[in-house]
Design an enzyme around this catalytic site. Structure first.
Site, short mmCIF file in Angstrom:
data_model
loop_
_atom_site.label_atom_id
_atom_site.label_comp_id
_atom_site.label_asym_id
_atom_site.label_seq_id
_atom_site.Cartn_x
_atom_site.Cartn_y
_atom_site.Cartn_z
N ARG A 104 0.88 -1.18 0.00
CA ARG A 104 0.00 0.00 0.00
C ARG A 104 0.91 1.21 0.00
O ARG A 104 1.70 1.42 0.92
CB ARG A 104 -0.93 0.00 1.22
CG ARG A 104 -1.66 1.31 1.39
CD ARG A 104 -2.77 1.26 2.41
NE ARG A 104 -3.94 0.59 1.86
CZ ARG A 104 -5.16 0.64 2.39
NH1 ARG A 104 -5.37 1.33 3.51
NH2 ARG A 104 -6.17 0.03 1.83
N HIS A 131 -7.36 0.86 -6.47
CA HIS A 131 -7.57 0.01 -5.28
C HIS A 131 -8.26 -1.29 -5.75
O HIS A 131 -9.43 -1.54 -5.44
CB HIS A 131 -8.43 0.77 -4.26
CG HIS A 131 -8.44 0.17 -2.89
ND1 HIS A 131 -7.66 -0.92 -2.53
CD2 HIS A 131 -9.15 0.50 -1.77
CE1 HIS A 131 -7.89 -1.22 -1.27
NE2 HIS A 131 -8.78 -0.38 -0.78
N GLN A 134 -10.19 -3.87 -3.38
CA GLN A 134 -11.52 -3.47 -2.91
C GLN A 134 -12.58 -3.82 -3.94
O GLN A 134 -13.71 -4.20 -3.59
CB GLN A 134 -11.54 -1.96 -2.62
CG GLN A 134 -12.85 -1.47 -2.05
CD GLN A 134 -13.14 -2.02 -0.66
OE1 GLN A 134 -12.31 -1.94 0.22
NE2 GLN A 134 -14.33 -2.59 -0.46
N ASP A 219 -17.08 7.14 -1.88
CA ASP A 219 -15.86 7.04 -1.07
C ASP A 219 -15.62 8.43 -0.47
O ASP A 219 -16.28 9.41 -0.86
CB ASP A 219 -14.69 6.62 -2.00
CG ASP A 219 -13.39 6.32 -1.24
OD1 ASP A 219 -13.41 6.23 -0.01
OD2 ASP A 219 -12.34 6.20 -1.92
N CYS A 259 -16.21 1.68 0.39
CA CYS A 259 -15.05 0.84 0.74
C CYS A 259 -14.70 0.98 2.22
O CYS A 259 -14.06 0.10 2.78
CB CYS A 259 -13.86 1.19 -0.14
SG CYS A 259 -13.27 2.88 0.03
N ARG A 287 -13.60 -8.56 1.72
CA ARG A 287 -12.17 -8.32 1.48
C ARG A 287 -11.39 -9.58 1.83
O ARG A 287 -10.45 -9.98 1.13
CB ARG A 287 -11.66 -7.14 2.34
CG ARG A 287 -12.21 -5.77 1.95
CD ARG A 287 -11.73 -5.33 0.60
NE ARG A 287 -10.28 -5.29 0.51
CZ ARG A 287 -9.50 -4.28 0.94
NH1 ARG A 287 -10.05 -3.20 1.46
NH2 ARG A 287 -8.18 -4.34 0.81
N1 NVA Z 1 -9.83 6.63 -1.60
C1 NVA Z 1 -9.49 6.23 -0.26
C2 NVA Z 1 -9.74 4.77 -0.06
C3 NVA Z 1 -9.44 4.27 1.34
C4 NVA Z 1 -9.64 2.80 1.48
C5 NVA Z 1 -8.02 6.57 0.01
O1 NVA Z 1 -7.19 6.38 -0.89
O2 NVA Z 1 -7.72 7.04 1.10
N1 CP Z 2 -11.25 -0.14 2.38
C1 CP Z 2 -9.99 -0.20 2.84
O1 CP Z 2 -9.04 -0.43 2.09
O2 CP Z 2 -9.89 -0.04 4.18
P1 CP Z 2 -8.53 0.17 5.01
O3 CP Z 2 -7.95 1.49 4.62
O4 CP Z 2 -8.98 0.11 6.44
O5 CP Z 2 -7.59 -0.96 4.69
#
Ligand code: NVA
Ligand code: CP
Length: 300
Positions: A104, A131, A134, A219, A259, A287
């Site tokens: 990540r 992502h 997800q 989101d 998500c 997930r």
């Molecule tokens: N768009 C959000 C998704 C978090 C799971 C981010 O990148 O923070």
């Molecule tokens: N939806 C998602 O990826 O959640 P986290 O940021 O908690 O991993």
């Protein structure tokens, strides 16, 4: 044999995507019935987190344990990544020791470089641009509640962010229409929209986007790394909250997905989030199952 990575959904064919969802449902059943499935016995997953996480970390970690393997959590604070060791070198070293690497991070090119330097599968657990994990869970949830998504209309409400880009890829692979409602200046990646213009449409109001929709997804307005824009975005996204009123304008049995984490009173109303019939908790649970299917697909 060439190593298969999962950097975007486009690393799968449409058929592989559907097969993976079916396998996720089987693995979910096996887990519920306590049927042992130690398909990754003694295998190790390295998990590199340069951004925060609850669901992603727990689902990958629990999934590895349930499949007989284990995982190692790495963050910049407690690894040499935080002291400037290049991601490429990290990937080379980790791939000598573990069986897959989950990442990540921020810029998508970081994970591409890591994959180029890894001899084991690299899995995108969120970048600024995509992502894909997800979307595996979201699509599993849709299939479980409403059957195959082919031919349906899906609406995306809000920021044209990493989730939205992944919804565009899913639309192409699983053959559905996607209507995106976003304020001007917050569109998803233009090349992606252009490449999928037959099935992806951008509109300016949530009300236009939800007509005939079977799935309404949203989101946060400010993603990780955009915290300093939060205030401006709150103004720019005014009118983009998913509410019960908006949901009544979609199909009667339309699902709402997020998500998570969600901000009640911003992109989604508390009423929608706390609806006892919501599928968002199934979506979060999936997930685990979808990623177990992914780990098996990439590692076995
Ligand atoms: N768009 C959000 C998704 C978090 C799971 C981010 O990148 O923070
Ligand atoms: N939806 C998602 O990826 O959640 P986290 O940021 O908690 O991993």
């Amino acid at each position: 044999m060439t190593t298969r990575h999962f950097l975007t959904l486009n690393d799968l064919s449409g058929q592989e995507f559907r097969d993976l969802l079916q396998r996720a449902v089987e693995l979910k059943q096996m887990q519920a019935n306590r049927v042992p499935h130690e398909l990754l016995k003694n295998r190790v997953l390295a998990m590199v987190f340069e951004k925060s996480s609850t669901r992603t970390r727990v689902s990958f970690e629990a999934g590895m344990i349930q499949m007989g393997g284990s995982s190692i959590f790495l963050s910049p604070q407690d690894s040499q990544l935080g002291r400037g060791e290049p991601e490429e070198d990290t990937a080379k070293v980790l791939s000598r020791m573990v069986d897959a690497i989950m990442v990540r991070t921020f810029e998508h090119k970081i994970i591409e470089h890591m994959a180029e330097n890894s001899s084991v599968p690299v899995i995108n657990a969120l970048t600024d641009d995509y992502h894909p994990c997800q979307l595996l869970a979201d699509m599993q949830t849709f299939f479980e509640h409403q059957g195959d998504i082919q031919g349906h209309t899906v609406s995306w409400i809000g920021d044209g962010n990493n989730m939205c880009n992944s919804y565009i890829n899913a639309a192409a692979l699983l053959d559905f229409e996607l209507v995106i409602a976003c304020p001007s200046g917050y569109e998803p990646m233009s090349a992606l929209v252009e490449a999928n213009k037959g099935r992806v449409k951008i509109v300016r109001t949530p009300e236009e986007a939800v007509v005939g929709s079977s799935l309404v997804a949203t989101d946060v307005w400010a993603s990780m790394g955009q915290e300093e824009e939060q205030q401006k975005r709150q103004t720019d996204f005014s009118g983009f909250m998913v509410t019960s009123k908006l949901m009544t304008q979609a199909k009667t049995d339309a699902l709402f997905m997020h998500c998570l984490p969600a901000h009640r009173g911003e992109e989604v109303s508390a009423e929608i989030m706390d609806d006892p019939d919501t599928v968002v908790w199934d979506e979060a649970e999936n997930r685990l199952h979808a990623q177990k299917a992914l780990l098996e697909f990439l590692m076995c």
